[in-house]
Design a protein around this motif. Structure first.
Motif, PDB file in Angstrom:
ATOM      1  N   TRP A 359       0.809  -1.226   0.000  1.00  0.00           N
ATOM      2  CA  TRP A 359       0.000   0.000   0.000  1.00  0.00           C
ATOM      3  C   TRP A 359       0.839   1.272   0.000  1.00  0.00           C
ATOM      4  O   TRP A 359       0.286   2.368   0.071  1.00  0.00           O
ATOM      5  CB  TRP A 359      -0.933  -0.007   1.220  1.00  0.00           C
ATOM      6  N   THR A 459     -10.254   0.502  -1.464  1.00  0.00           N
ATOM      7  CA  THR A 459      -9.172  -0.337  -1.995  1.00  0.00           C
ATOM      8  C   THR A 459      -9.739  -1.734  -2.253  1.00  0.00           C
ATOM      9  O   THR A 459     -10.251  -2.382  -1.343  1.00  0.00           O
ATOM     10  CB  THR A 459      -8.006  -0.404  -1.004  1.00  0.00           C
ATOM     11  N   ASP A 460      -9.634  -2.179  -3.468  1.00  0.00           N
ATOM     12  CA  ASP A 460     -10.321  -3.398  -3.914  1.00  0.00           C
ATOM     13  C   ASP A 460      -9.341  -4.557  -4.051  1.00  0.00           C
ATOM     14  O   ASP A 460      -8.534  -4.604  -4.980  1.00  0.00           O
ATOM     15  CB  ASP A 460     -10.995  -3.112  -5.258  1.00  0.00           C
ATOM     16  N   ASN A 461      -9.402  -5.496  -3.092  1.00  0.00           N
ATOM     17  CA  ASN A 461      -8.598  -6.718  -3.220  1.00  0.00           C
ATOM     18  C   ASN A 461      -9.472  -7.952  -3.431  1.00  0.00           C
ATOM     19  O   ASN A 461      -9.064  -9.077  -3.157  1.00  0.00           O
ATOM     20  CB  ASN A 461      -7.670  -6.902  -2.007  1.00  0.00           C
ATOM     21  N   GLY A 465      -9.825  -9.696   2.266  1.00  0.00           N
ATOM     22  CA  GLY A 465      -8.416 -10.042   2.072  1.00  0.00           C
ATOM     23  C   GLY A 465      -7.730 -10.530   3.327  1.00  0.00           C
ATOM     24  O   GLY A 465      -6.893 -11.442   3.270  1.00  0.00           O
ATOM     25  N   ASP A 529      -2.654  -3.244  -8.603  1.00  0.00           N
ATOM     26  CA  ASP A 529      -1.553  -3.263  -7.640  1.00  0.00           C
ATOM     27  C   ASP A 529      -1.645  -2.124  -6.631  1.00  0.00           C
ATOM     28  O   ASP A 529      -1.205  -2.263  -5.484  1.00  0.00           O
ATOM     29  CB  ASP A 529      -0.210  -3.180  -8.377  1.00  0.00           C
ATOM     30  N   ALA A 533      -3.707  -5.524  -3.971  1.00  0.00           N
ATOM     31  CA  ALA A 533      -4.315  -6.811  -4.327  1.00  0.00           C
ATOM     32  C   ALA A 533      -3.246  -7.831  -4.704  1.00  0.00           C
ATOM     33  O   ALA A 533      -2.198  -7.481  -5.224  1.00  0.00           O
ATOM     34  CB  ALA A 533      -5.275  -6.615  -5.495  1.00  0.00           C
TER      35      ALA A 533
END
Length: 533
Positions: A359, A459-461, A465, A529, A533
């Protein structure tokens, strides 16, 4: 003087205004309409979230940044139970929130009779969970009950309170004499113990400070103390920003890093202010105090919980640190103090950057876009506790709002709404993962209705996550954690917000800066990225 007969709703709102309440978060329902009429009659501002849990989180965020109790108003039964998670989070993180709800009528049958929103022992449920619930029994009692609740929330350790008004009292008329707010003192610890602790600090050669959320209104006094002692400072998640992370004696925020454990073990005296020293901050087990431990805490029971100090300073953090400063005088910061702080800061950030590596581009873009005093309303998300907590420097009390103790999901967005309404001149950012945001996503409509220039970073993981990571670490089957993708910008636009997807650092920084300048919230969907992710 003749006391007029007024309704229970009027008695409640008059009492709230007398205690400085300017804003209420809530949702009207059949059983609280008399209170809503009184809110309009008395000119109290009201914000309508889209779920009672969101109302509670918004009141929590408002309370954290203003230092004043947040107020949440629901109707009875399912509505107030929806808000229970929020006030339990407030209890866990020592935040003063007053949750008000109707309850069943005074003479309601003990075993129930099927009344709308009927819940058995509603008040008892809150008493069991947050430790304070008061069910009034007359209109005349309402002003007293409000004064008692505010005294509870503002004396000693801040905690939430629940006030239940039987639904047949909301519109009932009676005399309700005003009860003036209780003036709550915030005294320092006793002078003898302060003198002893000051003597030990004065003799320290390797002092260190741990700053928790209970110290956030003592920022100026703590800065003076650290400079007088030449003491490096670490903070908890809820203490983040109380001691500026740009200060030369700041090591960083987050007690869970190995560098913090090593630093504490190296100190000959540690002063811990307003922190539980709990596992939710430490993660890897208790700290080892090889030197003396001094604790300042307003809660006598907390004083001896998780670590037993050599010096027990039970008192208000601001008043007690001010008294320590007075006793220490000019202090005796040694010439090598900045070098010592720099050495530990480098070790800390080496560990923090390793843990938060996925991050770091996101964090660096936020660092460039944020102004001094900015607030991050963080969810229980990897980008928050691995990324921003220890890698994004902040300054100013209540700069990092985080559901530390209870660890609930969905906190960030509604807390950001409350924070922005409580501190309109500060930048506020809501930071979420794609799993947690779904718990309170409809609150985008609330923020849009209030025309808040609020960036909502997602934030899309691809799901949960953190739980996916834990399953993998246990060699368990990985399932139930991967969620299908959502077009968050499209959802945002449907809720009268702006929305954009970004997958590189420059586009994210540009979107974040623009989000502070527009007339409504902006959902910034971070993919690829950049999302870790």
């Amino acid at each position: 003087m003749t006391v007029p007969r007024i309704s229970g709703g009027d008695a409640l709102v008059r009492a709230l205004k007398a205690h400085g309440t300017e804003l209420v978060f809530g949702i009207p329902g059949t059983h609280n309409l008399g209170i809503y009429r009184a809110l309009a009659d008395h000119g109290v501002r009201h914000v309508t979230p889209r779920h009672e849990q969101g109302a509670g989180f918004a009141a929590d965020g408002y309370a954290r940044v203003t230092g004043r109790p947040g107020v949440c108003l629901t109707t009875s039964g399912p509505a107030v139970l929806n808000a229970m998670t929020a006030v339990t989070q407030s209890y866990s993180d020592s935040v003063p929130v007053l949750l008000i709800s109707p309850g069943m009528p005074l003479r309601h049958p003990g075993r129930g009779n099927g009344t709308l929103h009927e819940v058995r022992h509603q008040s008892a449920a809150f008493e069991a969970v947050i430790g304070y619930s008061n069910r009034v029994h007359s209109v005349a009692e309402i002003p007293l009950a409000v004064a008692q609740a505010f005294a509870h929330m503002t004396a000693g350790r801040p905690r939430p309170a629940h006030l239940e008004i039987p639904l047949d009292l909301v519109d009932a008329l009676d005399k309700a004499p005003d009860v003036a707010p209780v003036l709550v003192a915030h005294p320092p610890a006793d002078a003898v113990t302060i003198a002893a602790a000051a003597g030990r600090l004065d003799s320290a050669t390797r002092p260190g400070l741990i700053i928790g959320g209970g110290a956030k209104w003592a920022a100026e006094e703590i800065t003076t103390l650290a400079e007088r002692l030449g003491a490096p400072v670490v903070t908890t998640a809820n203490g983040k920003g109380t001691f500026s992370e740009h200060h030369r004696f700041s090591i960083g925020a987050g007690l869970h890093h190995k560098a913090v454990a090593d630093f504490i073990a190296d100190c000959d005296v540690v002063l811990a202010i307003g922190t539980e020293l709990a596992t939710t901050d430490l993660w890897n087990g208790p700290l080892k105090f090889t030197g003396d431990l001094i604790r300042i805490d307003v809660d006598p029971a907390q004083m001896i919980t998780n670590a037993s100090p050599d010096y027990r300073l039970v008192g208000d953090a601001q008043a007690t640190v001010a008294a320590l400063n007075h006793r220490l005088g000019k202090g005796k910061s040694t010439p090598d103090a900045p070098t010592r702080a720099e050495r530990w800061r480098k070790l800390f950030h080496r560990h923090a950057r390793t843990q938060g590596a996925p991050w770091l581009p996101l964090v660096e873009a936020m660092r460039e876009a944020l102004s001094p005093g900015a607030i991050i309303a963080a969810d229980s998300a990897m980008a928050c506790y691995y990324g921003t907590l220890s890698n994004l420097p902040l300054e100013g009390p209540a700069s990092f709002l985080h559901p530390t103790g209870l660890g609930t999901l969905g906190y960030g967005l509604p807390a950001a709404i409350g924070a922005k309404l409580g501190a309109p001149d500060r930048q506020v950012v809501a930071l979420h993962g794609d799993g947690g945001i779904m718990f309170t996503l409809p609150e985008l409509a609330t923020a849009a209705a209030e025309r808040l220039p609020l960036p909502v970073v997602i934030t899309d993981n691809g799901g949960y996550g953190e739980i996916r990571r834990e399953m993998t670490a246990r060699n368990d089957p990985v399932h139930a954690v991967n969620l299908p993708g959502i077009d968050f910008p499209r959802v945002a636009k449907g809720l009268n917000c702006h929305g954009v997807t970004v997958d590189d650092q420059d586009r994210f920084a540009t979107a974040l800066r623009k989000a502070f300048t527009v007339d409504r919230p902006t959902v910034i969907h971070v993919a690829g990225d950049l999302a870790g992710a």
